[in-house]
Design an enzyme around this catalytic site. Structure first.
Site, PDB file in Angstrom:
ATOM      1  N   HIS A  59       0.832  -1.214   0.000  1.00  0.00           N
ATOM      2  CA  HIS A  59       0.000   0.000   0.000  1.00  0.00           C
ATOM      3  C   HIS A  59       0.866   1.265   0.000  1.00  0.00           C
ATOM      4  O   HIS A  59       1.255   1.771   1.058  1.00  0.00           O
ATOM      5  CB  HIS A  59      -0.892  -0.033   1.250  1.00  0.00           C
ATOM      6  N   ASP A  97       0.958   2.692   3.740  1.00  0.00           N
ATOM      7  CA  ASP A  97       0.063   3.747   3.241  1.00  0.00           C
ATOM      8  C   ASP A  97       0.853   5.053   3.080  1.00  0.00           C
ATOM      9  O   ASP A  97       0.348   6.137   3.403  1.00  0.00           O
ATOM     10  CB  ASP A  97      -1.162   3.927   4.143  1.00  0.00           C
ATOM     11  N   HIS A 149       1.432   5.200  -2.050  1.00  0.00           N
ATOM     12  CA  HIS A 149       0.976   6.214  -3.009  1.00  0.00           C
ATOM     13  C   HIS A 149       2.197   6.897  -3.626  1.00  0.00           C
ATOM     14  O   HIS A 149       2.946   7.571  -2.920  1.00  0.00           O
ATOM     15  CB  HIS A 149       0.098   7.261  -2.312  1.00  0.00           C
TER      16      HIS A 149
END
Ligand code: DOR
Ligand code: ZN
Length: 422
Positions: free
Chosen positions: A61, A305, A63
């Site tokens: 996960h 994340d 970005h």
């Protein structure tokens, strides 16, 4: 033939139940042999004395913001953060601009990351076109292009019908559906609903916004047989729901972020918008439940994340986008729990490597002979500070900025190539 030998390290490889002092011989990017005192005079030597040697970390996960928001991060800066954090494989989220809902954008990510050649970047495609929650993406085309999972992360899939069909189709393809579980009719605010939000007067996201979708998706996974992965679990009741459905045999897995394990909502008082994430930081009771869930296997793995945002965006809590960076600091966070006596080294490696690789059905997260030589070598005691000199991200949105951290990656090797050295 290219030969590399990692000598004198303390090897921890849960995938083959191996822990102890071993050398590793790598030939042409592949693990050739693990043994005590390997002798190979022609090989390049990495001395890992006093260091822990583990399979390369896998982050499901991340970005990367590329394409579209490259002032926050791009594939190159994100890859640098990843290898500095010991990650040899990362799954990048599709909430880019344009989103990863079509093969050509997926090709762009794969080509750019291969050209950079640091860590393996595996894209997650969107569940729905444009992440709008309405029409399903072309899973077959996206999988053929190289997507390893599907998620609309950043947003939930609000329609149970859409989620049900996604799970049905993906079970035929053998691909994981991940969901950012937060019902947005309830989760429209900035911080956890509770004592703190009442005190400081910020808009709220109640825990049940998450729990309702966790329950719904677990039911759909049980009924359809589709593999469901719940992203960033943050509440006690979510943990209990997942535990219940796992016991019933639903093919459900779950991840937790370092920030939900280390911080509670009070961190907002210290770090302001840098402590704003979705789902939000919760209470001490939730934090304790997440830790128990790691220990009994209800939560399968860590995920950073890693969510970079520019400093000018991280002003007022109410207005700022959610997220914090985490690739470089993840190991230090995990080792914090190791030092507290909560996790042993084997569990740390399971959560950061063995288990995420297994869930994604990837041939990584192992030092078994003939596997790709992805190896992370770290010093569990080395102190360091994340600051202007050490930070490799384009962003610096984390409450850990400027803090002294303990535990540092010293070498990262991907397919036999040294991609990071401290
Ligand atoms: O805190 C978050 N940031 N949670 C998400 O789900 C999305 C992410 C982002 O993209 O910034
Ligand atoms: Zn998310």
């Amino acid at each position: 033939m290219l030969k590399l030998i990692v000598k004198n390290g303390y090897l921890v490889d849960p995938s083959q139940n191996l822990e102890g002092n071993y050398d590793i011989l790598v030939e042409n990017g592949v693990i050739k042999k693990i043994d005590k005192n390997i002798f190979a005079p022609e090989a390049q030597v990495i001395d890992a004395k006093g260091l822990v040697v583990s399979p390369g970390f896998v982050d499901p996960h991340v970005h990367l913001r590329d394409p579209g928001q490259t002032h926050k991060e791009d594939i190159e800066s994100g890859s640098k953060c990843a290898v500095a954090g010991g990650f040899t494989t990362i799954v990048c989220m599709p909430n880019t601009s344009p989103p990863l809902d079509n093969p050509s954008t997926v090709h762009y990510v794969l080509k750019k990351s291969k050209d950079i050649g640091l860590c393996r970047v595996l894209p997650a495609g969107t569940i729905t076109k444009g992440r709008k929650g309405e029409e399903l993406s072309d899973f077959y085309a996206l999988k053929s292009a190289g997507c390893v999972a599907f998620t609309d992360d950043g947003s939930p899939v609000m329609s149970a019908n859409v989620m049900r069909r996604a799970l049905e189709l993906c079970s035929q393809l053998g691909t994981l559906v991940m969901n950012h579980c937060e019902d947005d009719t309830l989760a429209y605010g900035a911080v956890n609903e509770g004592k703190l939000s009442a005190l400081i007067g910020l808009s709220e996201r109640p825990p049940e916004a998450e729990e309702i979708q966790v329950a719904r998706d677990c039911i759909l996974s049980l009924r359809t047989g589709g593999s469901l992965h719940i992203q960033h679990v943050s509440t006690e009741l979510s943990v209990e729901i997942i535990r219940y459905f796992k016991e019933k045999g639903a093919p459900v897995s779950a991840e937790v972020n370092p920030h939900h394990l280390l911080f509670t909502e009070e961190e907002l008082l210290r770090s302001g918008a840098n402590a704003k994430v979705n789902p939000p930081l919760r209470t001490e009771k939730d934090r304790k439940a997440l830790i128990s869930a790691l220990l009994d296997g209800t939560i399968d793995c860590f995920a950073t994340d890693h969510a970079p945002h520019a400093p000018f965006e991280k002003g007022l809590i109410e207005l700022s986008p959610p997220g914090m960076i985490g690739l470089q600091t993840a190991l230090s966070c995990a080792l914090e729990l190791y030092r507290e006596g909560v996790l042993n080294l084997r569990k740390v490696v399971e959560l950061m490597s063995t288990n995420p690789a297994r869930l994604l059905k990837l041939p990584f997260g192992t030092l078994k002979e003939n596997s790709p030589a992805d190896i992370t070598i770290f010093d569990p005691n080395k102190e360091w500070v994340l600051n202007e000199e050490t930070n490799l991200s384009k962003s610096k949105n984390t409450p850990l900025w400027g803090k002294t951290l303990k535990g540092k990656v010293i070498y990262t090797i991907k397919e036999g190539k040294l991609v990071y050295k401290d």
